[in-house]
Each structure stands twice: as structure tokens, then as C-alpha cells.
Motif scaffolding. Structure first.
Motif: not given
Length: 272
Positions: A81-83, A106-114, A134-138, A176-180
């Protein structure tokens, strides 16, 4: 009567200083160095173990604090999540100034980590250089589990970058307005999105154990010196002794000793 000197203000102050210093050596300074030695040993064991074991799925560590799995290798699949990206400023890597690049993942089927994508060297003083795209996509990446830092100062904006003072997911997420998720993950070399991979810490025991022994020795010497001078003054003839009605012996000054030597020289008969 010989113990009356123990109640003198100067001696009481000396006694208090010696015992406070010795107490600090035994209860604060030496245990502090012993704990640092234990931490270094635990870090060395964790780093060595991570180098010898295969990565595991990140899901196996998400239900526990990162500190329980420090340095363990994990694989994770998701997207950057580059933003939400931030720069950890004023860092040092291998003895030189550096900035570390922090990007939410952002993990697939999981939380967002740093994710700590590695370091870059500043240019023109403190300016952050252009970063790799940054690489795009999964993507699937391999990283090491790390505990977050405690500095909670808010992020700042400088030269078009969001910068933070420490690697604290709460600070990055707030900006960033994210829940990490607490803790972060440090990319290894050759992974998608990595800048310059951060090196592993050196595996050395450090001087902490010897420092702890030194503090114990200092405390023992302080108490031993206090005891020695106390016993010396308690005995008859001590410099502070006034017991038994005997006159207190005054030590002669250097000037008085020189004057006596000169008088003896003048009184001596001249050689024939």
C-alpha cells in the motif's frame, strides 16, 4: 567513646554515600548489565535459529506478539500500500547515516502489517533519494519478524515524504489512516520491493557480563574501603580518636618537617 566519630556529620555523609553507591551497584547497575547480557544471548540464539530454519507461513505468528518470534523467517502474500508509506529518519546502518523505508502490506485474508523494505543512503545531506518502484498486485515475500519501537511521536512531512522518528506501526498507521498490526516485518535480500536489505546484527556476546562483574567489584571495594577506615579509626591512636583522655596527635605539615630538618642541620657540628 571511640565510636562517637561515627555520628559526626562528615562521617555520616561518607557512610551514606558509600552505602548508596554500593546498593546501586548491587541492585541496579549489575542487574542491568546482566539483563543486557541475557538479551544479547537471546538475540544471538534467535538469529542463529532463523538462519538454520525454513520460513513459516505468517499466519503461524499473527496470534502472538512479535517479540515471541523475534528474527524468525516468515512468508506472506498480499500487496503493498504505497499511499501509507513512511521513511524512518536519522537511522544508522553499518556505521553510516541511512533511512529505512516502511510500507504497509495488506495480507490476503489477513490484517495489514508494516514491512521494512530496507534502507537507503541520504543524498545532499538528509534528503531521501528516489526509491525503487513498488511491485503492483499480489506478491509473496519473505521477511523476518521484528518488534516495533516505542517512540510515539507523530509523523512529519518533509520533501514530499512522510517521515517518522521510529519504526512504530501505530504512528505510521495513524498518519496514513490505516489499522496496522503491532510489530513489523523486515524484508530479506532479493525480495520484491526490497531496497538495500538490512544486515543481521553481529553475533557477539558483548561486554555486558564483564561490566556487571565490574559493578559488583566496585560495590565490594567501596564497602571494603569504608570498613577499613572505620576499623582504623576505632582503634586507639586513630586520626579521629579522642578517647581515654589522651591528647589527640596532630600530624605535622610539610613546612614544619622542613623547618625541623633545617634546624637540625644548623645545630650539627661542622666537619673538620
Amino acid at each position: 567513646m571511640r565510636l562517637r566519630f561515627l555520628l559526626r556529620p562528615g562521617w555520616l555523609a561518607l557512610t551514606l554515600a558509600v552505602w548508596v553507591f554500593a546498593g546501586a551497584c548491587f541492585t541496579l547497575l549489575a542487574p542491568w548489565q546482566f539483563s543486557r547480557d541475557d538479551e544479547r544471548r537471546a538475540q544471538n540464539d534467535a538469529v542463529t535459529s532463523s538462519a538454520r530454519t525454513d520460513p513459516v507461513a505468517v499466519a503461524t505468528v499473527l496470534d502472538r506478539p512479535n517479540s515471541d518470534n523475534e528474527w524468525r523467517l516468515v512468508t506472506m502474500t498480499g500487496r503493498y500500500l504505497p499511499e501509507g508509506q513512511a521513511i524512518a529518519r536519522l537511522r544508522t546502518v553499518q556505521g553510516e547515516a541511512a533511512s529505512e523505508v516502511l510500507t504497509p502490506f495488506a495480507l490476503v485474508d489477513g490484517p495489514t502489517v508494516l514491512v521494512d523494505r530496507g534502507y537507503v543512503r541520504p543524498v545532499d545531506g538528509l534528503r531521501v533519494p528516489d526509491l525503487k518502484p513498488l511491485p503492483e498486485g499480489v506478491v509473496t515475500i519473505t521477511a523476518r519478524v521484528r518488534s516495533g519501537e516505542s517512540d510515539n511521536r507523530d509523523a512529519i512531512e518533509r520533501d514530499g515524504h512522510r517521515e517518522v522518528y521510529a519504526i512504530n506501526p501505530a504512528v505510521v498507521g495513524r498518519a496514513a489512516g490505516l489499522d496496522l498490526r503491532p510489530g513489523y516485518f523486515q524484508l530479506t535480500e532479493g525480495q520484491p520491493g526490497v531496497e538495500e536489505a538490512l544486515p543481521l546484527p553481529k553475533l557477539d556476546a558483548g561486554p555486558f557480563f564483564s561490566y556487571a562483574l565490574q559493578w559488583i567489584a566496585f560495590g565490594v571495594m567501596a564497602l571494603g574501603g569504608w570498613l577499613y577506615f572505620t576499623v582504623r579509626e576505632v582503634r586507639p591512636g586513630g586520626a579521629l580518636s579522642e578517647s581515654g583522655g589522651e591528647p589527640k596527635v596532630r600530624r605535622k605539615s610539610v613546612a614544619e618537617l622542613l623547618a625541623e630538618d633545617e634546624a637540625e642541620g644548623e645545630a650539627a657540628p661542622a666537619p673538620r
